[in-house]
Structures are given as C-alpha cells and as structure tokens.
Design a protein around this motif. Structure first.
Motif, PDB file in Angstrom:
ATOM      1  N   PRO A   1       2.325   3.831 -13.118  1.00  0.00           N
ATOM      2  CA  PRO A   1       3.194   3.232 -12.099  1.00  0.00           C
ATOM      3  C   PRO A   1       4.634   3.079 -12.600  1.00  0.00           C
ATOM      4  CG  PRO A   1       1.178   1.946 -12.403  1.00  0.00           C
ATOM      5  CD  PRO A   1       1.247   2.925 -13.543  1.00  0.00           C
ATOM      6  N   VAL A   2       5.585   3.378 -11.738  1.00  0.00           N
ATOM      7  CA  VAL A   2       6.978   3.033 -12.020  1.00  0.00           C
ATOM      8  C   VAL A   2       7.095   1.509 -12.029  1.00  0.00           C
ATOM      9  CG1 VAL A   2       9.375   3.213 -11.198  1.00  0.00           C
ATOM     10  CG2 VAL A   2       7.824   5.167 -10.972  1.00  0.00           C
ATOM     11  N   TYR A   3       6.312   0.872 -11.147  1.00  0.00           N
ATOM     12  CA  TYR A   3       6.174  -0.577 -11.096  1.00  0.00           C
ATOM     13  C   TYR A   3       4.882  -0.889 -10.354  1.00  0.00           C
ATOM     14  CZ  TYR A   3       8.544   0.740  -6.773  1.00  0.00           C
ATOM     15  OH  TYR A   3       8.894   1.389  -5.607  1.00  0.00           O
ATOM     16  N   ASP A   4       4.433  -2.125 -10.451  1.00  0.00           N
ATOM     17  CA  ASP A   4       3.134  -2.525  -9.903  1.00  0.00           C
ATOM     18  C   ASP A   4       3.316  -3.182  -8.537  1.00  0.00           C
ATOM     19  OD1 ASP A   4       0.600  -3.586  -9.431  1.00  0.00           O
ATOM     20  OD2 ASP A   4       0.974  -5.324 -10.703  1.00  0.00           O
ATOM     21  N   ILE A   5       2.651  -2.640  -7.516  1.00  0.00           N
ATOM     22  CA  ILE A   5       2.678  -3.314  -6.213  1.00  0.00           C
ATOM     23  C   ILE A   5       1.267  -3.634  -5.711  1.00  0.00           C
ATOM     24  CG2 ILE A   5       4.876  -2.261  -5.582  1.00  0.00           C
ATOM     25  CD1 ILE A   5       3.260  -0.463  -3.612  1.00  0.00           C
ATOM     26  N   GLY A   6       0.260  -3.480  -6.578  1.00  0.00           N
ATOM     27  CA  GLY A   6      -1.093  -3.887  -6.211  1.00  0.00           C
ATOM     28  C   GLY A   6      -1.878  -2.887  -5.398  1.00  0.00           C
ATOM     29  N   ILE A   7      -1.560  -1.583  -5.524  1.00  0.00           N
ATOM     30  CA  ILE A   7      -2.320  -0.590  -4.759  1.00  0.00           C
ATOM     31  C   ILE A   7      -3.332   0.152  -5.613  1.00  0.00           C
ATOM     32  CG2 ILE A   7      -0.545  -0.252  -3.004  1.00  0.00           C
ATOM     33  CD1 ILE A   7       0.205   2.360  -4.428  1.00  0.00           C
ATOM     34  N   LEU A   8      -3.397  -0.142  -6.913  1.00  0.00           N
ATOM     35  CA  LEU A   8      -4.458   0.419  -7.740  1.00  0.00           C
ATOM     36  C   LEU A   8      -5.738  -0.350  -7.470  1.00  0.00           C
ATOM     37  CD1 LEU A   8      -2.499   0.973 -11.070  1.00  0.00           C
ATOM     38  CD2 LEU A   8      -3.206   2.701  -9.410  1.00  0.00           C
TER      39      LEU A   8
END
Length: 379
Positions: A338-345
C-alpha cells in the motif's frame, strides 16, 4: 493433524471475513488505470484484488482482452470504457455489432462485465463533434446489446466532471450549464431512465479545496457550510458536490436517476507547496470516503443513501501527462504494497468489522461462536 486443524482455522477466519464484507453497506470499487511502464500483469492484479482486498468492482479505461480474461471467474464486476476519440465510430450500428462480437461477447460469459462507459467527461471537453455523438453512440451500443440479449446484464452510461454544472453553490441551487441541459443532458438522462442505468459523476474535493477549505474537503471537523435556501448544513465537500448534482437533476425532472461516483480520490504527491497534497491527506480522504459511503448516512438532500463509489486509482501511473499529482493517485505500489492504508485489505476489514459490530448482539454472538469453534478445531 496440526496442519489440517490450521487449515480449518484459516477457513473459518476467511468465512468471518466474508461475512463482514457482505454485511458492509455500499459498494467500493477502484479505477484500474494502466498508463505506466512498471505495473504487474492483469493476471496478478486480478489475483491480488480477489484474494487480498475487499474490492468487488473495477473500471478499466479500455476493453483490453488480457484484462477481461484476467478477471474471468472472479465475480469482480468490470466496467469497460470506450476512449473519447473513438466515440464517433460507435454511432454506426454495423460497426458496434462487430465490435461487440469481437471485444465483449468472447469474455462476457466468464467475466462479469456490468457496464460499457462511453468516453469520460465528454460534455466538459468542449469538443462539439464528440458531444454531439455521445448520446447517439450510447443508443447504438444499447441497440446492439438488445440484439444480443445482453441489455439486462450490461448497462451503458458515461461519466461526467462537475464542469457540467453552471453553479454548485449552494447545493440546492445547482443547475446544468445552459445549452447542454436541453440539447445533450436531457436526452442523455432520458436514455438512462429508459434503460435503468445510473448517472456517473467524478467529484474531486481535492480540486476545489484551499487552505481555508482543506478540513471541509478531508471530512475533518470544520465550521461547516450552511445552504441558506434549505437551511441544511454540510460537514464535508463531497456531500455538497453530490447534492449539487442531485439538485441539477431535479431541476430538469430527473431526480429519480441513481447517482454513481465513477471517480474520486486524492493524490499523495504534488508540486512543492501544494495545499494538502501528501500521503497523510490522501490516506485520510480515502479512508474516510470508504467509511462515509458505506455508512448509509447519505447526504443532506439524499439521506440514508449509499453511492456505488470508485476510488481513483489502483496504482500510481508514471506515464500520465500533466502535473505531478496526476501520476500519484494510486492506492498501491506496483509490488502491491500500500502507498497508504485505508482499510481495504481483507485482514484490516475483518478487524475493523469486528470492532464496528461488537455492539450488535447478532454480530457479537455469531463472531463469538465461530471464533470458539475455530479455536477448538485448531486446538
């Protein structure tokens, strides 16, 4: 025996993840752009999305055969796009029928193709020929779909920028640009209504924000904005943009048309000193976006509604022209980190879902029992 029990334990955890995903409201998709020379193959992308994320819908900007084959038998809903410069060709039924036979039908049995999008932001392009051909092309494609009995499973639409609005503030006073409203937008909306297709819009609060409105654009606590006509208060810019579109639709008699967010996102890198353009802001916008569209809160003028939403985009695209930010909208690096975490994993979604639903007796009991069985079997 330990190996077997571990597999059982893993399977039950995956079941819990599946339950949490299906229980979530709203649809979150992603735009899968490919203007880069460092991206993984479509096969790898398909495998990653299916196994590691909650993404159930994607949009591609062409009808690339490798991509359509890669998403076969995954269940992921795919929207394909006809590029703007090809629209005029799609006003010819014979051409469209041949295109459908070669570009869509070989894949439609196994790949869940749900939409054909005719161009992107065509009405805002100021290209008169392209604008004139837009609705005829959509109608011709639909006719070809009907002839092949595909019109129920595959819808036809086109995404728009907010540039189609003459005014958007306050939201309740919004209306479409004069000239386009009667001659292009009304026929387009009549087509969408007749074919049960949605109106697609590309709202980007990033493009409309400044130092003074950054908190408003990023869903942060802010002084809020009052629509003095309706006396409704707006806590974020996205809701105001969506309600402006709704108001414009209502003015010309099409408030019943579903609205889909075809593109929205936030860049993680831009020009030096550009307001709010950094990894932290991009993560904040997209994470709060996902929570907002899944919350079923809706907007002040459209309460209790969810919006099918496509984040832009899946990867950074290093070959895109324009300013630096155009190449830095991606959620993931080419190696899928992730470039950053947004909770879609998937693991992240499972954990957040447990926390979100722990107040609900139904979810608490179900999760407790499944976890108990999992631990006993793994014991």
């Amino acid at each position: 025996m330990l190996h077997v029990n571990s597999r059982i334990f893993t399977s039950i955890l995956l079941l819990l993840v599946s339950i949490s995903i299906k229980g979530a409201k709203g649809i979150v998709g992603v735009n899968y752009g490919m203007m880069a020379d460092n991206l993984p193959t479509p096969e790898l992308v398909s495998k990653f999305l299916q196994e590691s994320t909650i993404i159930s819908h994607i949009r591609i900007f062409n009808t690339d055969p490798d991509s359509l084959k890669a998403f076969a038998n995954t269940g992921i809903a795919v929207s394909v796009t006809i590029p703007n410069d090809q629209i005029s060709s799609f006003t010819d039924l014979e051409f469209v029928q041949k295109w459908l036979v070669t570009s869509i039908m070989p894949y439609s049995l196994d790949t869940n193709i749900v939409r054909i999008l005719v161009g992107n932001e065509v009405i805002s392009s100021a290209n008169r020929l392209m604008i004139t051909n837009l609705v005829p092309a959509m109608q011709t494609i639909y006719t070809a779909l009907v002839n092949e009995s595909l019109d129920k499973s595959i819808k036809v639409s086109t995404p728009h920028s907010l540039g189609i609005l003459e005014t958007s503030s306050p939201p309740s006073a919004a209306k479409f640009r004069p000239g386009y409203d009667n001659h292009v937008i009304k026929p387009l909306l009549s087509f969408l209504r007749a074919t049960d297709s949605p109106f697609l819009i590309n709202p980007y609060p990033f493009l409309g924000c400044s130092n003074q409105t950054l908190d408003y654009a990023l869903f942060r606590p802010n002084s809020q904005v009052l629509d003095e006509i309706t006396n409704l208060t707006y806590t974020n810019m996205l809701d105001a943009q969506l309600d402006a579109v709704y108001s414009a639709l209502k003015v010309i008699g099409f408030a019943d048309i579903d609205i889909v967010i075809a593109e929205t996102g936030w860049p993680s890198k831009g020009e030096p000193g550009q307001v709010g353009v950094d990894v932290e802001s991009a993560a904040e916008y997209n994470k709060k976006l996902v929570l907002h569209v899944k919350s079923m809160v809706g907007t002040p003028l459209m309460p209790n509604r969810t919006f099918e939403t496509y984040i832009f985009g899946l990867f950074n695209e290093n070959l895109k022209p324009g300013p630096i930010n155009e190449r830095n909208f991606g959620l993931f690096h080419p190696n899928f980190t992730p470039v950053y975490d947004i909770g879609i994993l998937r693991t992240e979604v499972f954990a957040s879902s447990v926390c979100k639903h722990c107040h609900d007796t139904k979810y608490l009991f179900m999760i407790s029992m499944l976890l108990y069985v999992a631990f006993v079997l793994a014991g």
